[in-house]
Scaffold this motif. Structure first.
Motif, PDB file in Angstrom:
ATOM      1  N   MET A   1       0.848  -1.175   0.000  1.00 51.28           N
ATOM      2  CA  MET A   1       0.000   0.000   0.000  1.00 51.28           C
ATOM      3  C   MET A   1       0.895   1.239   0.000  1.00 51.28           C
ATOM      4  SD  MET A   1      -3.154   0.796   2.503  1.00 51.28           S
ATOM      5  CE  MET A   1      -4.249   2.089   2.041  1.00 51.28           C
ATOM      6  N   THR A   2       0.424   2.280  -0.617  1.00 50.08           N
ATOM      7  CA  THR A   2       1.156   3.544  -0.629  1.00 50.08           C
ATOM      8  C   THR A   2       0.279   4.644  -0.047  1.00 50.08           C
ATOM      9  OG1 THR A   2       0.416   4.046  -2.889  1.00 50.08           O
ATOM     10  CG2 THR A   2       2.532   2.895  -2.643  1.00 50.08           C
ATOM     11  N   TYR A   3       0.953   5.719   0.358  1.00 50.13           N
ATOM     12  CA  TYR A   3       0.262   6.814   1.028  1.00 50.13           C
ATOM     13  C   TYR A   3       0.705   8.149   0.454  1.00 50.13           C
ATOM     14  CZ  TYR A   3      -0.167   2.991   4.356  1.00 50.13           C
ATOM     15  OH  TYR A   3      -0.416   1.772   4.935  1.00 50.13           O
ATOM     16  N   SER A   4      -0.194   9.103   0.462  1.00 49.26           N
ATOM     17  CA  SER A   4       0.155  10.476   0.094  1.00 49.26           C
ATOM     18  C   SER A   4       0.894  11.112   1.265  1.00 49.26           C
ATOM     19  CB  SER A   4      -1.115  11.280  -0.201  1.00 49.26           C
ATOM     20  OG  SER A   4      -1.855  11.480   1.001  1.00 49.26           O
ATOM     21  N   ILE A   5       1.450  12.296   1.058  1.00 48.38           N
ATOM     22  CA  ILE A   5       2.163  12.966   2.147  1.00 48.38           C
ATOM     23  C   ILE A   5       1.199  13.308   3.289  1.00 48.38           C
ATOM     24  CG2 ILE A   5       2.012  15.317   1.222  1.00 48.38           C
ATOM     25  CD1 ILE A   5       4.983  15.654   2.241  1.00 48.38           C
ATOM     26  N   GLY A   6      -0.042  13.660   2.961  1.00 50.72           N
ATOM     27  CA  GLY A   6      -1.039  13.949   3.999  1.00 50.72           C
ATOM     28  C   GLY A   6      -1.376  12.717   4.819  1.00 50.72           C
ATOM     29  N   GLU A   7      -1.500  11.572   4.144  1.00 52.97           N
ATOM     30  CA  GLU A   7      -1.775  10.323   4.851  1.00 52.97           C
ATOM     31  C   GLU A   7      -0.577   9.909   5.696  1.00 52.97           C
ATOM     32  OE1 GLU A   7      -4.900   8.236   1.741  1.00 52.97           O
ATOM     33  OE2 GLU A   7      -2.741   8.068   1.365  1.00 52.97           O
ATOM     34  N   ALA A   8       0.633  10.094   5.166  1.00 49.37           N
ATOM     35  CA  ALA A   8       1.845   9.788   5.940  1.00 49.37           C
ATOM     36  C   ALA A   8       1.908  10.670   7.182  1.00 49.37           C
ATOM     37  CB  ALA A   8       3.090   9.969   5.078  1.00 49.37           C
ATOM     38  N   GLU A   9       1.552  11.932   7.029  1.00 49.07           N
ATOM     39  CA  GLU A   9       1.525  12.852   8.174  1.00 49.07           C
ATOM     40  C   GLU A   9       0.507  12.379   9.205  1.00 49.07           C
ATOM     41  OE1 GLU A   9       0.443  17.534   9.099  1.00 49.07           O
ATOM     42  OE2 GLU A   9       0.938  16.953   7.047  1.00 49.07           O
ATOM     43  N   PRO A  31      11.000   9.271  -0.825  1.00 50.12           N
ATOM     44  CA  PRO A  31       9.776   8.687  -1.375  1.00 50.12           C
ATOM     45  C   PRO A  31       9.700   8.935  -2.881  1.00 50.12           C
ATOM     46  CG  PRO A  31       9.272  10.329   0.313  1.00 50.12           C
ATOM     47  CD  PRO A  31      10.738  10.281   0.173  1.00 50.12           C
ATOM     48  N   LYS A  32       9.129   7.982  -3.579  1.00 49.65           N
ATOM     49  CA  LYS A  32       8.946   8.151  -5.016  1.00 49.65           C
ATOM     50  C   LYS A  32       7.907   9.232  -5.263  1.00 49.65           C
ATOM     51  CE  LYS A  32      10.013   3.370  -6.190  1.00 49.65           C
ATOM     52  NZ  LYS A  32      11.400   3.549  -6.314  1.00 49.65           N
ATOM     53  N   LYS A  33       7.886   9.733  -6.482  1.00 46.09           N
ATOM     54  CA  LYS A  33       6.891  10.736  -6.852  1.00 46.09           C
ATOM     55  C   LYS A  33       6.073  10.219  -8.025  1.00 46.09           C
ATOM     56  CE  LYS A  33       9.486  14.611  -5.062  1.00 46.09           C
ATOM     57  NZ  LYS A  33      10.050  15.920  -5.317  1.00 46.09           N
ATOM     58  N   ASP A  34       4.795  10.588  -8.031  1.00 44.72           N
ATOM     59  CA  ASP A  34       3.948  10.179  -9.142  1.00 44.72           C
ATOM     60  C   ASP A  34       4.150  11.136 -10.320  1.00 44.72           C
ATOM     61  OD1 ASP A  34       2.485  12.491  -8.568  1.00 44.72           O
ATOM     62  OD2 ASP A  34       0.745  11.420  -7.773  1.00 44.72           O
ATOM     63  N   LEU A  35       3.396  10.943 -11.383  1.00 44.00           N
ATOM     64  CA  LEU A  35       3.570  11.767 -12.577  1.00 44.00           C
ATOM     65  C   LEU A  35       3.306  13.249 -12.311  1.00 44.00           C
ATOM     66  CD1 LEU A  35       1.984   9.410 -15.255  1.00 44.00           C
ATOM     67  CD2 LEU A  35       4.405   9.853 -14.820  1.00 44.00           C
ATOM     68  N   GLY A  36       2.473  13.537 -11.330  1.00 39.75           N
ATOM     69  CA  GLY A  36       2.178  14.924 -10.972  1.00 39.75           C
ATOM     70  C   GLY A  36       3.189  15.524 -10.013  1.00 39.75           C
ATOM     71  N   GLY A  37       4.200  14.750  -9.621  1.00 35.33           N
ATOM     72  CA  GLY A  37       5.215  15.241  -8.704  1.00 35.33           C
ATOM     73  C   GLY A  37       4.859  15.093  -7.232  1.00 35.33           C
ATOM     74  N   ARG A  38       3.739  14.441  -6.936  1.00 33.66           N
ATOM     75  CA  ARG A  38       3.328  14.237  -5.545  1.00 33.66           C
ATOM     76  C   ARG A  38       4.073  13.048  -4.949  1.00 33.66           C
ATOM     77  NH1 ARG A  38      -1.222  15.660  -8.500  1.00 33.66           N
ATOM     78  NH2 ARG A  38      -1.502  13.456  -9.040  1.00 33.66           N
ATOM     79  N   ARG A  39       4.458  13.174  -3.697  1.00 38.07           N
ATOM     80  CA  ARG A  39       5.197  12.120  -3.021  1.00 38.07           C
ATOM     81  C   ARG A  39       4.305  10.918  -2.737  1.00 38.07           C
ATOM     82  NH1 ARG A  39       7.286  16.895  -1.908  1.00 38.07           N
ATOM     83  NH2 ARG A  39       9.518  17.104  -1.483  1.00 38.07           N
ATOM     84  N   ILE A  40       4.877   9.741  -2.927  1.00 38.66           N
ATOM     85  CA  ILE A  40       4.192   8.481  -2.648  1.00 38.66           C
ATOM     86  C   ILE A  40       5.029   7.729  -1.611  1.00 38.66           C
ATOM     87  CG2 ILE A  40       3.390   6.295  -3.621  1.00 38.66           C
ATOM     88  CD1 ILE A  40       1.905   8.664  -4.766  1.00 38.66           C
ATOM     89  N   TYR A  41       4.469   7.544  -0.420  1.00 45.41           N
ATOM     90  CA  TYR A  41       5.178   6.879   0.676  1.00 45.41           C
ATOM     91  C   TYR A  41       4.798   5.405   0.733  1.00 45.41           C
ATOM     92  CZ  TYR A  41       6.505  11.497   2.248  1.00 45.41           C
ATOM     93  OH  TYR A  41       7.047  12.744   2.311  1.00 45.41           O
ATOM     94  N   THR A  42       5.808   4.539   0.866  1.00 50.30           N
ATOM     95  CA  THR A  42       5.593   3.107   0.991  1.00 50.30           C
ATOM     96  C   THR A  42       5.591   2.722   2.472  1.00 50.30           C
ATOM     97  OG1 THR A  42       7.958   2.622   0.961  1.00 50.30           O
ATOM     98  CG2 THR A  42       6.833   2.703  -1.187  1.00 50.30           C
ATOM     99  N   GLU A  43       5.302   1.456   2.744  1.00 51.64           N
ATOM    100  CA  GLU A  43       5.368   0.962   4.119  1.00 51.64           C
ATOM    101  C   GLU A  43       6.780   1.134   4.675  1.00 51.64           C
ATOM    102  OE1 GLU A  43       2.994  -0.001   6.162  1.00 51.64           O
ATOM    103  OE2 GLU A  43       1.474   0.264   4.622  1.00 51.64           O
ATOM    104  N   ARG A  44       7.785   0.904   3.846  1.00 53.18           N
ATOM    105  CA  ARG A  44       9.170   1.072   4.285  1.00 53.18           C
ATOM    106  C   ARG A  44       9.418   2.522   4.699  1.00 53.18           C
ATOM    107  NH1 ARG A  44      13.626   3.225   2.692  1.00 53.18           N
ATOM    108  NH2 ARG A  44      15.653   2.366   3.163  1.00 53.18           N
ATOM    109  N   ASP A  45       8.888   3.465   3.918  1.00 59.40           N
ATOM    110  CA  ASP A  45       9.025   4.882   4.263  1.00 59.40           C
ATOM    111  C   ASP A  45       8.349   5.198   5.592  1.00 59.40           C
ATOM    112  OD1 ASP A  45      10.401   5.489   1.829  1.00 59.40           O
ATOM    113  OD2 ASP A  45       8.486   5.754   0.787  1.00 59.40           O
TER     114      ASP A  45
END
Length: 106
Positions: A1-9, A31-45
């Motif tokens: 599962m991945t999370y947005s920066i808001g969800e990670a916060e 964290p990786k970024k999607d095509l729009g440049g938004r951060r995608i956080y993984t469980e490892r992150d």
């Protein structure tokens, strides 16, 4: 599962501006970024964020000290890999449940 920066916060209690700062000073935390440049956080992150939070807030490490501790722990990871993978899996399942409950509470 991945999370947005808001969800990670929300999951970690660490503000987004601090997460972005940690990207600059913690090796391996990018964290990786999607095509729009938004951060995608993984469980490892998320695991790394929670570990840094513990080291800084509870153990009173400086950011540099926490970084060094994370690097030391990474070197010792192989001997504890199975247990840590189990913990990561359980945390992932709990995070997924939290996000589902949050979605239906709105």
């Amino acid at each position: 599962m991945t999370y947005s920066i808001g969800e990670a916060e929300e999951l970690t209690g660490i503000k987004s501006h601090i997460l972005r700062y940690w990207e600059e000073v913690i090796p391996g935390f990018a964290p990786k970024k999607d095509l729009g440049g938004r951060r995608i956080y993984t469980e490892r992150d998320i695991d790394l964020i929670l570990r840094l939070k513990y080291l800084i807030n509870e153990r009173k490490f400086t950011i540099e000290g926490a970084r060094d501790e994370i690097l030391r722990e990474t070197m010792n990871y192989d001997s504890k890999a199975e247990v840590l993978d189990s913990i990561r899996q359980i945390r992932s399942e709990l995070s997924q449940m939290y996000m589902i409950i949050r979605k239906y509470r709105k």
